[in-house]
Design an enzyme around this catalytic site. Structure first.
Site, PDB file in Angstrom:
ATOM      1  N   CYS A  16     -58.098  -6.472 -36.828  1.00  0.00           N
ATOM      2  CA  CYS A  16     -57.778  -5.470 -37.854  1.00  0.00           C
ATOM      3  C   CYS A  16     -57.809  -6.127 -39.225  1.00  0.00           C
ATOM      4  O   CYS A  16     -58.018  -7.338 -39.351  1.00  0.00           O
ATOM      5  CB  CYS A  16     -56.405  -4.854 -37.596  1.00  0.00           C
ATOM      6  N   CYS A  19     -55.756  -9.242 -39.984  1.00  0.00           N
ATOM      7  CA  CYS A  19     -56.320 -10.531 -39.567  1.00  0.00           C
ATOM      8  C   CYS A  19     -57.202 -11.112 -40.671  1.00  0.00           C
ATOM      9  O   CYS A  19     -57.052 -12.274 -41.073  1.00  0.00           O
ATOM     10  CB  CYS A  19     -57.145 -10.374 -38.292  1.00  0.00           C
ATOM     11  N   CYS A  83     -77.840 -49.298 -22.392  1.00  0.00           N
ATOM     12  CA  CYS A  83     -76.526 -49.654 -21.859  1.00  0.00           C
ATOM     13  C   CYS A  83     -75.468 -48.728 -22.446  1.00  0.00           C
ATOM     14  O   CYS A  83     -75.763 -47.860 -23.264  1.00  0.00           O
ATOM     15  CB  CYS A  83     -76.187 -51.115 -22.170  1.00  0.00           C
ATOM     16  N   CYS A  86     -75.126 -48.199 -26.210  1.00  0.00           N
ATOM     17  CA  CYS A  86     -76.044 -47.228 -26.837  1.00  0.00           C
ATOM     18  C   CYS A  86     -75.446 -45.827 -26.792  1.00  0.00           C
ATOM     19  O   CYS A  86     -75.350 -45.143 -27.816  1.00  0.00           O
ATOM     20  CB  CYS A  86     -77.390 -47.224 -26.113  1.00  0.00           C
ATOM     21  N   ASP A 495     -53.088 -17.159  -3.100  1.00  0.00           N
ATOM     22  CA  ASP A 495     -52.905 -15.712  -3.142  1.00  0.00           C
ATOM     23  C   ASP A 495     -53.165 -15.185  -1.728  1.00  0.00           C
ATOM     24  O   ASP A 495     -53.950 -15.766  -0.980  1.00  0.00           O
ATOM     25  CB  ASP A 495     -53.894 -15.103  -4.137  1.00  0.00           C
ATOM     26  N   ASP A 690     -58.676 -14.793  -5.985  1.00  0.00           N
ATOM     27  CA  ASP A 690     -59.992 -14.158  -6.048  1.00  0.00           C
ATOM     28  C   ASP A 690     -60.034 -12.917  -6.930  1.00  0.00           C
ATOM     29  O   ASP A 690     -61.096 -12.348  -7.142  1.00  0.00           O
ATOM     30  CB  ASP A 690     -60.464 -13.783  -4.641  1.00  0.00           C
ATOM     31  N   ASP A 694     -55.357 -12.594 -10.672  1.00  0.00           N
ATOM     32  CA  ASP A 694     -55.091 -14.014 -10.425  1.00  0.00           C
ATOM     33  C   ASP A 694     -55.490 -14.884 -11.614  1.00  0.00           C
ATOM     34  O   ASP A 694     -55.098 -16.051 -11.681  1.00  0.00           O
ATOM     35  CB  ASP A 694     -55.858 -14.502  -9.186  1.00  0.00           C
TER      36      ASP A 694
END
Length: 802
Positions: A16, A19, A83, A86, A495, A690, A694
């Site tokens: 809004c 903000c 290496c 780098c 769950d 799932d 959750d």
């Protein structure tokens, strides 16, 4: 403002005018800043004095207020890294660039992943900055065959190695002369012959080390190239000095070290070749996933079947898939029935029956029926494409355990050069005063035995192989951080619905005849209630024919009442039967109590006011759920169940699968708070779920594990995704994490231990330079080889695995 710059930032999270006003006000409080924030375009335009502010300051201000600034991500291919020094240097430089939020560079994959603010920088600037450091960089081309590119690079390394080996072999024989007092042709000891063989190895084959050293030193850094260039040059140019002295008529035999420089370079090239070859095997899991993709699709156009490339399939296209063919993209069946092998996703070898309206996943195998399907997800949106993306991101990410190695790698080379110089001074002044050669040999050995490569490879190679092996088993880690955190888990919260159970009710018990079942199913067939659906499916499995209901009435809180073919039907609880003066025999009453105690929904059936049956419906426990929970207990992990169901139902399910701790009657919004309670007790908690409800708990937990059959919201919120919903993959995921972290620790122990032990031994003059070079070359190979052992890892947890 005399000296001003202007930038535009894309802001997320504004809802809004309050903000946008808040952000604008905060930015304008900064000295010499003029900011305007537009809520409609979600952009902030900022004029500022660059001598006082930079864009990162504005970004931090906006983020501190609780809003986001749009970030873009680019992946870059980088070549020329030798290496960890780098990769560490490139990463440090990128992270210091204006507009870069975060950059990670992976030595193993030779890639960088950079999150940046597009208003402040862009991918081309990132590439240019890397190139200025002396490395080749380009934006990753996802359509380019990375495997063939790496194969070509490996072939090039092999050719250089062979040429170097052919030139160095005669010089290597000189070493055996010194060691075993062997006789060889005089030509081999001729300084000119040695010079002719060693020079192309030093300045043609070994030119890459000079170039790498120069570019690093020019930019204020140092890497393995510096060690190799300094060490081999010292041996080579000292030999030139001895040779010139001999040519000028010196009576003493010249002490030449051409064999040291040439053999050193050959051994280092050999080690780099073996390392590159081993590293290419770490990405095999990703290659295998890519090979699963279908190459073309059979599309239905104007009534005709036409084969087209996969990338030409669009959402909404109608496709035909015949037996033995791969499902080309994700979609929904609109005609036909079949069985589909989904083992590439779930690991389950038994084909899954599919009918009209069922979803099918791209790249799974159609076994025995021709189907017509509608494409719902194509290209990068398919399930397999998302899996590949997750694996790629996991393999290119860093685990926190790598931080120490990264810090050390940044200072390693300068420290080693300093130690080598100190050793030279100590030898020439104290150990063998005035004698140049022993001091030179000891300092060269120190330079070439030190290996920052092993430090840099220790963690990423294990992460790559470990996450790849897990993905092959249907376990997707979203990053190295989550691999590391998972091994610390001591409590798992599951769950109930859809995680421990299948998430859909089925008939578990029925006592009555087929006529009663037929009437019951007919009464329930027009209902959308899950319990009604379970009863109708049960009747269909019995191949009973359902008729039509004459009248139907729901009795709230008690059941239903219906009339079918002049039969009066009552289905419901004890109260419904009592209200209709239907008495219950004791054995029926006992059965009803037994079912209810087991967490089942039991219903009594009366036909024409006479009790004729009892049926129980429940959400059944998944196959292997009990075994999975037992394995978790054997690993010393506490298991709890979290559910919104009543305590009796929850306790019944918990008893079936062996869970001791039950948290029942929990509202969806309370799940995250329950996770927080466990964390306050000092527990490291993983949440497995799932559903959409959750997601907050998955985010709150130390590790969120989503079941792959669940919602996209849950999967997005999770740190690990278990494909297919098999709970046995949860202990396997924890074991994969433990095995990978154990492997990383072994690698780090070897990498640190090798340098800690090797440098003092070399400093004492106990190692010839060529032996030190061989040890350095093989140290990296040993780290990668140890990581590759994870490819054969059997994901079978041990009892109380540490």
């Amino acid at each position: 403002m005399a000296n001003t710059k202007k930038t535009t930032l894309d802001i997320t999270g504004m809802t809004c005018a309050a903000c946008s006003n808040r952000i604008e006000k905060k930015l304008n409080k900064l000295d010499d800043v003029n900011a305007q924030v537009n809520l409609t375009t979600e952009k902030a335009t900022v004029e500022y004095n660059p001598d006082q502010h930079d864009v990162q300051e504005f970004i931090n201000t906006i983020q501190h207020l609780g809003y986001g600034v749009t970030v873009e991500t680019v992946e870059l291919d980088i070549t020329g890294m030798t290496c960890a020094a780098c990769s560490s240097r490139i990463e440090k430089v990128l992270n210091k660039m204006n507009g870069v939020q975060n950059a990670t560079v992976n030595l193993t994959t030779e890639q960088a992943k950079v999150d940046y603010y597009p208003e402040e920088t862009d991918a081309d600037k990132l590439v240019t900055r890397i190139q200025k450091l002396g490395y080749d960089a380009s934006i990753k081309d996802n359509n380019k065959d990375q495997t063939s590119r790496k194969a070509e690079a490996l072939q090039h390394k092999l050719i250089k190695l062979i040429i170097s080996a052919v030139l160095s072999l005669p010089l290597l024989m000189l070493m055996f002369v010194h060691l075993f007092n062997m006789h060889i042709p005089a030509l081999f000891t001729n300084p000119w012959f040695q010079f002719i063989l060693a020079t192309p190895v030093q300045f043609i084959i070994g030119w890459q080390f000079y170039v790498g050293a120069y570019k690093n030193l020019r930019n204020g850094g140092a890497n393995m190239d510096v060690l190799v260039a300094v060490g081999t040059s010292a041996a080579y140019f000292y030999s030139i000095y001895e040779m010139v002295r001999w040519l000028n008529g010196s009576t003493t035999q010249p002490h030449l070290y051409f064999e040291t420089s040439a053999v050193l370079l050959t051994l280092i090239l050999f080690g780099k070749y073996l390392e590159a070859r081993a590293k290419s095997q770490t990405t095999n899991a990703l290659g295998e996933l890519l090979s699963l993709q279908a190459k073309e699709a059979r599309i239905l156009k104007d009534g005709n079947e036409v084969m087209i490339p996969l990338n030409e399939v669009h959402v909404g296209d109608t496709l035909i898939v015949k037996p033995g063919e791969k499902i080309p993209v994700d979609g929904k069946i609109i005609k036909g029935m079949t069985a589909i092998d989904e083992s590439m996703l779930t690991g389950e070898s038994i084909p899954v029956e599919k009918n009209v309206d069922d979803t099918v996943i791209g790249s799974t195998m159609n076994k025995n029926g021709t189907i017509t399907m509608t494409a719902t997800k194509v290209g990068g949106d398919t399930a397999l494409a998302n899996i590949i993306k997750v694996v790629e991101e996991a393999q290119s990410s860093k685990a926190p355990i790598q931080r120490l190695a990264d810090i050390i790698s940044g200072y390693f080379v300068p420290i080693v050069v300093g130690i080598a110089l100190l050793i030279f001074i100590v030898w020439i002044t104290l150990v063998t005063p005035g004698t140049f050669e022993p001091a030179l040999v000891a300092s060269i050995s120190v330079l070439v035995i030190a290996c920052p490569c092993a430090l840099g490879l220790a963690t990423p190679t294990s992460i790559m192989v470990g996450t790849g092996r897990a993905a092959e088993n249907g376990i997707l880690f979203k990053g190295g951080e989550f691999v590391e955190r998972t091994h610390q888990i001591d409590t798992i919260v599951l769950d109930k619905t859809g995680t421990i159970t299948n998430g859909r009710p089925v008939v578990t018990d029925y006592h009555g005849d087929n006529q009663t079942l037929q009437l019951l199913a007919t009464a329930e067939k027009d209902s959308e209630h899950p319990l009604a659906e379970a009863i109708v499916n049960y009747a269909k499995e019995k191949q009973l024919t359902l008729t039509e209901t004459t009248t139907f009435k729901a009795v709230p809180g008690h059941g239903i009442e219906a009339t079918i073919d002049h039969h009066h039907i009552l289905v419901g609880n004890r109260k419904l039967m009592a209200d209709n003066d239907i008495s219950l025999p004791k054995h029926i009453s006992d059965d009803l109590t037994h079912y209810e105690r087991d967490g089942k929904t039991a219903m009594l059936i009366a036909v024409n006011y006479s009790l004729t049956g009892i049926i129980a419906v429940a959400d059944t426990v998944k196959d292997h759920a009990k075994d999975a929970i037992k394995q978790l207990h054997d690993m010393g992990i506490e298991v709890a169940m979290l559910t919104g169901d009543n305590k009796n139902t929850a306790q019944a399910i918990a008893k079936q699968v062996g869970i001791d701790t039950v948290i029942a009657d929990i509202l969806p919004e309370e799940k995250a708070a329950q996770i927080a309670k466990l964390q306050q007790q000092g527990k490291k908690v993983a949440m497995v779920g799932d559903g959409v409800n959750d997601a907050p708990a998955l985010v709150k937990a130390d590790i969120g594990i989503a079941i792959g059959t669940g919602t996209e919201v849950a999967i997005e919120a999770a740190d690990i995704t278990i494909l297919g919903g098999d709970l046995m993959l949860i202990p396997k995921a924890i074991y994969a994490s433990k095995a990978t972290i154990r492997n990383i620790r072994q690698n780090l122990f070897w990498a640190f231990g090798y340098n800690i032990a090797g440098i003092p031994i070399a400093a004492l003059g106990l190692l010839a330079p060529w032996v030190a070079g061989a040890a350095m070359a093989l140290s990296s190979v040993s780290v990668v080889t140890n990581a590759l052992r994870l490819k054969k890892m059997r994901l079978e947890p041990r009892r109380k695995d540490a």
